[in-house]
Scaffold this active site. Structure first.
Site, short mmCIF file in Angstrom:
data_model
loop_
_atom_site.label_atom_id
_atom_site.label_comp_id
_atom_site.label_asym_id
_atom_site.label_seq_id
_atom_site.Cartn_x
_atom_site.Cartn_y
_atom_site.Cartn_z
CE LYS A 122 -5.45 4.76 2.16
NZ LYS A 122 -4.49 5.84 2.45
CG HIS A 143 -6.25 1.43 1.21
ND1 HIS A 143 -5.35 2.01 0.34
CD2 HIS A 143 -5.50 0.77 2.14
CE1 HIS A 143 -4.12 1.70 0.73
NE2 HIS A 143 -4.18 0.94 1.81
CG PHE A 183 0.12 -6.09 3.83
CD1 PHE A 183 -0.59 -5.33 4.75
CD2 PHE A 183 -0.51 -7.15 3.21
CE1 PHE A 183 -1.92 -5.63 5.02
CE2 PHE A 183 -1.83 -7.46 3.48
CZ PHE A 183 -2.54 -6.69 4.39
CG HIS A 225 -1.84 4.63 5.22
ND1 HIS A 225 -1.84 4.44 3.86
CD2 HIS A 225 -2.00 3.38 5.76
CE1 HIS A 225 -1.99 3.15 3.59
NE2 HIS A 225 -2.10 2.49 4.71
CB CYS A 272 -0.95 0.00 1.19
SG CYS A 272 -1.94 -1.50 1.26
CD GLU A 325 -1.41 7.87 9.16
OE1 GLU A 325 -2.40 7.10 9.02
OE2 GLU A 325 -1.00 8.64 8.27
#
Lengths: 440, 374
Positions: free
Chosen positions: A362, A367, A426, A334, A201, A345
């Site tokens: 998002k 996403h 990931f 994110h 991502c 985050e």
């Protein structure tokens, strides 16, 4: 070069297999040291964004996208591309097919192209309308799965006895993740080496960051960058199996957040050496001024709860941009709305930047994985240029663990000059880019 | 940018020791094909698999307990390359090390298994343990964690040429003075599904041998493994030039693209050795034409008849063979090639070899090359 003890593969002696407590005393993560490979201190050239193309669930092109962003439009809808009746999550941010209707009209090639290719071609077409003749010396783009759904069709065809496999060669040739970028370059007649980053991502932000560094170092003058991804069943079910996807609305940083929804899209940016761009009278949309990358080695799918990975990425982006934390006016987070991501985050942002305005776009479109970093970079550029901060919609109440200024539900007028855009993926890969309004 | 080659490591169907595999190649050994059965009742196929003993140490690492084979190949090759460079990474040196992976097909074994469960049993049966290992950057993540790399880690995807693009990215990254070295790894794993795909694409041969440069291409045999190199500012060999090439939309454009790359890489200099990507498919004719036009005096070799088509790993094997040819001033015999149409030499005859070109013609539109010099 160090000439130290050579590694062995014996598990008991393997110097790499031991986990070293870091300076925070946190087991299971190696310590970070300052001045490392995640930042670039050899700054020489400024980097301009001279054009951008985008197609996402919010629309196509900068004007349509800005209007949807400002309105805080919820573009997550019930999934239409494949059956999801056995999944917890049944919604996604989906690009309207009508936005892609002009990609290779009346051309038999269009039928063979994957949706990811069509979206990337659409974004590149729009970019080249703003910057005709833009000839990249290098293309660096991000994706996670490219044309995966063609691979799915091929596999399903193997399972059906007597199924016609005449289309199989086409599916096989067009499913590789790099194909969308190669198709777009070919269709638009651009000849450029093409590096396709698949850092999960974070891919899109990694791509922009690496492209930025290629120009800043003086090795290149023009680089095409961005990211793309199309929805696929395998990936959709994968996130659902991890229980990372939500059956409800996507509510980043909310006390009642329950996970992400997936999306799709493509966004491309034309980066150019600023001096050269100004010399030829190009319109400069913004500057990319810094990039930070970190790898937190904690877990394949979860960030370290301390937030040290995201924090290091943001710190390195700031140092790379020669910016102090208090100069950042906005963070495009994110913000997946998973409990683990937002906790890590949110802590990192609060610890490093204090109460800076934050939103996760998002919430509006889901996403888009490998496209997300590029899509959100374009959103951030629009925010800087048009004087507003995009909202974090579906927001009800700030999670009790956060000390954040979330731009809740409605766009906020602001004359922001500098922003960070974050992407984490990931494999513990974290990336952050600094984007600044252009000033001569 | 003048990067140097500091260490080499590989995992191949002939083993994983640098000397071990090289000696087997020199002796003209070929990997034994393994039958890959289809779980769908379809026709099986042959591929060259890595023997389990070649990655036994990696398989015992706790981090790799559940990982797919590709991660074990990559970790083993990466650690061996660092060992060849005499490097052990501590916290400080790991922070000055970047990692770049080149992948084409990725973790196809787990990806197939994961999707198979969805197709057979529905989404509710999908395994949350398998899914993370299907992601392209999973092998890089495992290696970064084992080495303690906390900075730059990138996974590039593409066809066989992606390994050259990874070398180019390493060059770009090393423009950063904060970096001392970059570990570049190409890795793949073989599976029946891939063989079926290449077969439908008419690129696969039912049984060995792979016959490079044959007048009529008869196809290749898929293989698996990894190749890794440490690029640094010191080392025995110079990575003189990297040409990241471009893409060819149609197969008949490949020869022109490759010739343009060879023209630029040659730069009017002599090339002593050419490590080709010839694998018994359409790429062979283009490489032969380029060899005859630009490198008529060069010794030509491709490891693919012996090791199979390892895609991104295979290009790294070519690169490692080029380095070993310059290091040891010798080449293994080129197997199953028509000797009449090429200059084939196993050792220098008049002057020492100083310069080697590696060409990578991918099977899905990408082509690239690079030059190594002593």
């Amino acid at each position: 070069m160090e000439k130290t003890k050579a590694p062995t593969l014996s598990p008991s002696l393997n110097p790499y297999g031991r986990l070293v407590p870091n300076k925070h005393g946190i087991p299971g993560i190696r310590g970070y040291v300052g001045g490392v490979a995640g930042e670039h201190l050899g700054k020489t050239h400024r980097v301009a964004v001279v054009a951008a193309g985008i197609v996402s669930p919010l629309g196509r092109g900068l004007a349509m996208t800005a209007e949807a962003l400002r309105a805080g439009r919820d573009c997550v809808t019930p999934m239409q591309r494949f059956p999801v009746d056995q999944c917890r999550c049944t919604t996604a941010g989906q690009v309207d097919d009508r936005l892609l209707a002009d990609v290779l009209p009346n051309d038999c090639r269009a039928r063979r192209l994957h949706r990811a290719s069509q979206m990337t071609i659409a974004a590149l077409t729009d970019l080249l309308e703003q910057a005709p003749g833009f000839a990249p010396q290098l293309t660096v783009v991000g994706t996670t799965s490219g044309g995966m759904s063609f691979g799915e069709q091929y596999y399903r065809s193997l399972q059906r006895p007597g199924a016609c496999t005449a289309q199989a060669p086409g599916w096989i040739a067009n499913y590789p993740p790099q194909k969308a970028a190669l198709d777009a370059l070919a269709v638009l007649g651009l000849m450029s080496p093409c590096q396709v980053i698949a850092n999960a991502c974070a891919s899109g932000t990694n791509a922009i960051g690496h492209a930025f560094e290629c120009i800043r170092s003086g090795r290149y003058d023009r680089v095409l960058t961005g990211g793309y991804d199309a929805l696929s069943e395998l990936v959709f079910v994968g996130f659902d199996s991890l229980q990372a996807a939500t059956p409800e609305k996507c509510r980043p940083f909310d006390a009642s957040r329950t996970g992400l929804v997936l999306g799709e899209g493509a966004a491309l940016l034309a980066l150019e050496n600023l001096t050269q761009a100004e010399a030829r009278g190009a319109e400069v949309l913004a500057e990319i001024s810094g990039y930070g990358i970190s790898t937190d080695n904690h877990h394949l799918t979860q960030p370290h709860p301390s937030g040290i990975g995201p924090r290091k990425a943001m710190e390195r982006a700031l140092r790379s941009a020669d910016l102090e934390p208090d100069t950042i006016d906005y963070v495009n987070a994110h913000g997946t709305a998973t409990p683990f991501n937002d906790a890590a985050e949110g802590k990192a942002i609060a610890d490093l930047l204090g109460k800076v305005p934050v939103s996760s776009t998002k919430s509006m479109m889901g996403h888009s994985l490998g496209a997300a970093g590029a899509v959100e970079a374009v959103f951030t550029i629009l925010a800087l240029r048009q004087g507003f901060l995009p909202p974090n919609i579906n927001f009800r109440a700030l999670g009790p663990e956060f000390d954040l200024d979330v731009v809740a539900n409605k766009a906020r007028p602001a004359s922001a000059r500098a922003a960070l855009s974050n992407s984490f993926g990931f494999g513990g890969t974290n990336a952050s880019i600094a984007i600044q309004a252009h000033s001569r | 940018m003048s990067l140097r080659l500091a260490g080499l490591g590989w995992v191949t169907p002939l083993g994983s020791g640098l000397d071990e595999v090289w000696e087997k190649l020199r002796a003209g050994a070929e990997a034994e094909p393994t039958p890959l059965e289809s779980s769908l009742g379809k026709k099986g196929c042959l591929a060259f698999n890595v023997p389990p003993a070649a990655v036994a140490d990696a398989a015992r690492l706790p981090r790799l307990r559940r990982s797919s084979a590709i991660s074990r190949f990559a970790v083993t090759a990466g650690l061996r390359a660092l060992s060849d460079a005499g490097l052990g990474l501590d916290e400080s040196s790991a922070a000055r090390t970047a990692l770049v992976f080149a992948i084409s097909n990725g973790g196809v074994v787990y990806t197939k298994r994961f999707y198979h469960e969805i197709v057979q049993q529905g989404a509710a049966a999908a395994s949350p343990l398998l899914f993370p290992e299907t992601v392209f950057n999973a092998p890089a993540s495992h290696l970064a964690a084992l080495l303690g790399i906390t900075g730059a880690s990138y996974t590039l995807v593409g066809d066989g040429a992606v390994a050259i693009l990874a070398l180019q990215m390493a060059e770009n990254l090393m423009a950063n003075p904060m970096l001392d070295r970059c570990l570049v790894v190409g890795a793949e794993e073989a599976d029946w599904l891939l063989c079926d795909a290449y077969r439908k694409w008419r690129l696969l041969r039912t049984a060995p041998p792979i016959e490079p440069f044959a007048p009529q291409p008869r196809g290749m045999i898929l293989s698996e493994g990894a190749g890794a190199v440490v690029l640094a500012r010191d080392g025995s060999l110079l990575l003189e030039k990297v040409h990241p090439g471009g893409s060819f939309a149609q197969q008949n454009k490949l020869a022109g693209q490759l010739e343009a790359i060879c023209e630029q890489l040659r730069d009017n200099g002599e090339m002593d050795v050419m490590l080709a990507s010839a694998n018994g498919t359409f790429v062979d004719a283009a490489e032969m034409a380029a060899a005859q036009k630009y490198f008529s005096g060069a010794a030509i070799y491709t490891p693919k008849p012996a090791l199979g088509e390892g895609v991104a790993a295979g290009t790294m094997w070519q690169f490692i063979c080029a380095a070993l040819a310059l290091r040891r001033q010798e080449l293994p015999p080129l197997l199953h090639a028509p000797k009449s149409c090429l200059t084939i030499a196993s050792a220098p005859t008049e002057k020492p070899w100083q310069c080697a070109i590696v060409t990578a013609c991918g099977l899905n539109q990408q082509v690239a090359g690079c030059v190594l010099r002593t």
